[in-house]
Design an enzyme around this catalytic site. Structure first.
Site, PDB file in Angstrom:
ATOM      1  N   GLY A  22      22.903  43.601  48.438  1.00  0.00           N
ATOM      2  CA  GLY A  22      21.842  44.329  49.133  1.00  0.00           C
ATOM      3  C   GLY A  22      20.492  43.667  49.103  1.00  0.00           C
ATOM      4  O   GLY A  22      19.473  44.352  49.149  1.00  0.00           O
TER       5      GLY A  22
ATOM      6  N   HIS B 229      10.694  43.627  39.541  1.00  0.00           N
ATOM      7  CA  HIS B 229       9.483  43.929  40.320  1.00  0.00           C
ATOM      8  C   HIS B 229       8.787  45.215  39.874  1.00  0.00           C
ATOM      9  O   HIS B 229       8.014  45.781  40.631  1.00  0.00           O
ATOM     10  CB  HIS B 229       9.830  44.010  41.814  1.00  0.00           C
ATOM     11  CG  HIS B 229      10.205  42.686  42.409  1.00  0.00           C
ATOM     12  ND1 HIS B 229      10.761  42.546  43.665  1.00  0.00           N
ATOM     13  CD2 HIS B 229      10.106  41.424  41.911  1.00  0.00           C
ATOM     14  CE1 HIS B 229      10.977  41.263  43.919  1.00  0.00           C
ATOM     15  NE2 HIS B 229      10.608  40.566  42.862  1.00  0.00           N
TER      16      HIS B 229
END
Ligand code: OAD
Length: 244
Positions: free
Chosen positions: A186, A119
Site C-alpha cells: 500500500g 512518519h
C-alpha cells in the site's frame, strides 16, 4: 488466486520478516491516500503541499484544520482485514517488524505491537518551535499555542523537508538489511527514505513481495508483485501459506 509455491514455502520458512506499509493499507478503512485522486472537502488542495513546515508557516490555520479533519477521520476509522492480517503476522515469525509511513494509528488499533512509525502519529501534538510534545491546550485559538513558549502547536508527524528521527530510521534500515522476507504494502514507493528500505532488503538477499492495486517504481524489482487491495490479497496469501 493461487500463490506461487516458492513464495508459500518462503513464508513458512522465514525467520526474519519486515513489512513496510503506506497509506493504501488504510484506504479500505475509508482514509484517503495522498496520491490517489482526492475527493470531497479537500479536493481543492494538494495534500502533499499541506504537509510541509513552509505550508504551516504560511497558513497555519489551514494546515491545522486539515490535520484536525484527518485526526477525526483516523479516530473514527476501524482497522480493515489488511490491518488485522498484519497484526496476526507478528506472531508468526521469531523476528518481525512492521514499519509504517502511516500516522493514523490503525495498525495499533488492530492489535499490532511491533510497529515503527516512521512518519510520526497524527494523534500526538508538539510545539512548532521547540518540538516539545504537548497533551493539552486552549481550544479557543486555531492553531492553539504552546503554553510554555507561545509558539503554534502542530501535529507530531514528519513533514516534507523535515528529517526523520535518526534512531527510528537507523532501526528501519538495520532491520531491513537482515530480513529474509520483505513486504511492501500500500505504498507508492516514491517517498524517500522509506522507498529505499525494500531495496536494501533485496540487496541483502531478502525475497521481496509487493501488494498494491497499481504498479509502482518498485513493481519490477520485487520478487513478487500482486495487484489488488491489501485487505483481500494479504489475508488470502496468509491463508494459503499458513493454514493449508
Ligand atoms: P501514497 O498516497 O503515495 O500511495 C498510496 C498507495 O496505495 C498507492 O500506490 C495506491 O495504489 C495504493 N493503494 C490504494 N488502495 C490500496 C489498497 N486497498 N490496498 C493496497 N494499496 C492500495 O501513500 P504513501 O506511499 O504512504 O508522508 O505515501 C508516502 C508518504 O507520502 C506519506 O507517509 C506521506 C506522504 O506525503 C508525509 O506526510 C511525510
Amino acid at each position: 488466486m493461487r500463490f506461487p509455491q516458492d513464495l508459500l514455502n518462503a513464508i513458512r520458512k522465514a525467520k526474519n520478516v519486515i513489512v513496510l506499509t503506506g497509506a493504501g493499507v488504510s484506504a479500505e478503512s475509508g482514509i484517503p491516500t495522498f496520491r490517489d485522486a482526492q475527493t470531497g472537502l479537500w479536493a481543492q488542495y494538494d495534500p502533499v503541499e499541506l504537509a510541509t513546515p513552509e505550508a504551516f508557516a504560511k497558513n497555519p490555520k489551514l494546515v491545522w484544520e486539515w490535520y484536525t479533519w484527518r485526526r477525526e477521520l483516523a479516530s473514527r476509522a476501524n482497522p480493515n482485514p489488511g490491518h488485522i492480517a498484519l497484526a496476526k503476522m507478528e506472531n508468526l515469525w521469531s523476528q518481525f517488524l512492521l514499519i509504517t509511513q502511516n500516522t493514523d494509528g490503525l495498525h495499533q488499533k488492530a492489535g499490532s505491537q511491533k510497529v515503527l512509525e516512521l512518519h510520526g502519529n497524527i494523534q500526538r501534538t508538539k510545539c512548532f518551535r521547540e518540538g516539545r510534545r504537548v497533551k493539552s491546550w486552549n481550544e479557543d485559538q486555531i492553531p492553539p499555542r504552546c503554553q510554555q513558549c507561545g509558539s503554534y502547536l502542530r501535529p507530531d508527524v514528519v513533514w516534507f523537508n523535515e528529517s526523520l528521527p535518526n534512531d527510528l530510521l537507523q532501526q528501519a534500515f538495520d532491520s531491513s538489511s537482515v530480513a529474509d522476507l520483505f513486504f511492501s504494502i500500500g505504498t507508492s514507493s516514491i517517498v524517500q527514505p522509506a522507498a529505499s528500505l525494500p531495496l536494501v532488503a533485496l540487496q541483502n538477499g531478502a525475497m521481496g513481495v509487493e501488494i498494491n492495486p497499481t504498479q509502482t517504481p518498485l513493481t519490477q524489482t520485487m520478487t513478487y508483485s500482486f495487484q489488488g487491495p491489501a485487505g483481500v490479497v494479504l489475508p488470502n496469501l496468509l491463508e494459503q501459506a499458513i493454514h493449508k
